[in-house]
Design an enzyme around this catalytic site. Sequence first.
Site, short mmCIF file in Angstrom:
data_model
loop_
_atom_site.label_atom_id
_atom_site.label_comp_id
_atom_site.label_asym_id
_atom_site.label_seq_id
_atom_site.Cartn_x
_atom_site.Cartn_y
_atom_site.Cartn_z
N GLY A 1 41.67 41.77 19.76
CA GLY A 1 42.78 40.85 19.89
C GLY A 1 42.57 39.51 19.20
N GLU B 1 50.93 37.94 34.04
CA GLU B 1 49.98 38.80 34.76
C GLU B 1 50.26 38.80 36.26
OE1 GLU B 1 45.81 38.82 32.53
OE2 GLU B 1 46.55 36.77 32.78
N GLY C 1 43.51 36.58 20.84
CA GLY C 1 43.73 35.62 21.91
C GLY C 1 42.77 34.44 21.87
N LYS D 1 38.01 34.28 42.23
CA LYS D 1 38.85 33.87 41.09
C LYS D 1 40.31 34.23 41.37
CE LYS D 1 39.48 32.53 36.69
NZ LYS D 1 39.05 33.38 35.56
N ASN E 1 42.33 37.91 33.78
CA ASN E 1 42.67 37.41 35.10
C ASN E 1 43.13 38.56 35.99
OD1 ASN E 1 42.14 34.66 34.67
ND2 ASN E 1 44.17 34.31 33.81
N ASN F 1 48.35 29.66 39.20
CA ASN F 1 49.19 30.28 38.18
C ASN F 1 50.67 30.30 38.55
OD1 ASN F 1 47.78 31.77 35.65
ND2 ASN F 1 46.33 31.51 37.34
N GLY G 1 39.06 35.21 23.44
CA GLY G 1 38.32 36.09 22.55
C GLY G 1 37.90 35.39 21.28
#
Length: 305
Positions: A7, A255, A9, A173, A92, A181, A12
């Site tokens: 990816g 997400e 992102g 987490k 996540n 979020n 990354g």
Amino acid sequence: MNVAVLGRGAIGSLLVAQSQLNQTPFDMWWRTPEPEDIRVWLQNGDTVSLKHSEKVSPDLLILPLKAWQISKALNDIKPYLSPQTCIALLHNGLGTEENTLEAFPENSILRLTTSKAARKNGDDVYETGYGQSHAGWLREPPTAQRIAVERLIAQVLAPCDWHRDISQPLWQKLAVNSVINPLTAIHQVNNGQLADKSFRTHIDELLREFCRISALENRHFDFEDLQATVAKVIALTAENFSSMHQDIYHHRPTEIDYINGYLLNRAKLHGITLPLNQSLYSQIKQLESNYLSSSKSPQNSARKN
């Protein structure tokens, strides 16, 4: 080791850039190769340019993707993976682990989480914060590969703690993400604004609901400790925008199904309800529905054409 990161992102790209500076070569697999390089701007002043690499079966594949992208991404690149490839999930929320173990019964599976922070703007990625990482095996490889992978991960995700049971830090987490979020996404505020007293009741109620379901899952957390943890994260990342905030702002899927939605699914199995989680989940899904419907409207289709 032959290591690949999937990816384009922010996280990354950050890992690959830092690895290159440490002379640890990583390949980058872009799902849709783009002509432009990615430029990564690190907080120490260094700038690194990243290019797409040809796909060659790696010893370690890291997937720093959105949770909802994991299954399709692995299916798409399955022909490039061997049974000896270690697959590392970095995202996540929770909910991809069992499917990955089932879909790749011969591969070793590693689960990672990090509080490192980065922001992407077009082809530029900006490191916005240092952070702690956690790692643990869902299925271990042979000893030699395990040692090599653990050494590499300890370098690229430093500081990194290894856990015999990775689920405990993943759940912690999850507690933080289930608060920060959705609240920042719905109210379109940065993390620091959650320190305002107007959010205190919602934060506390979300943490109470989290403690209720986590206890039923044999994951025990102290409510006051979680309060302190969330307050610390809000303070340390005050200027940052959460990933869900950015997804809603840029009209992308979120997400939520792997964060508050995951908690709701576990609650359903135990026959209980989590009213505030349900309310926030419904609001996020409605926001997603609104802009996805808008993007498919005849007027927008005509503009695109």
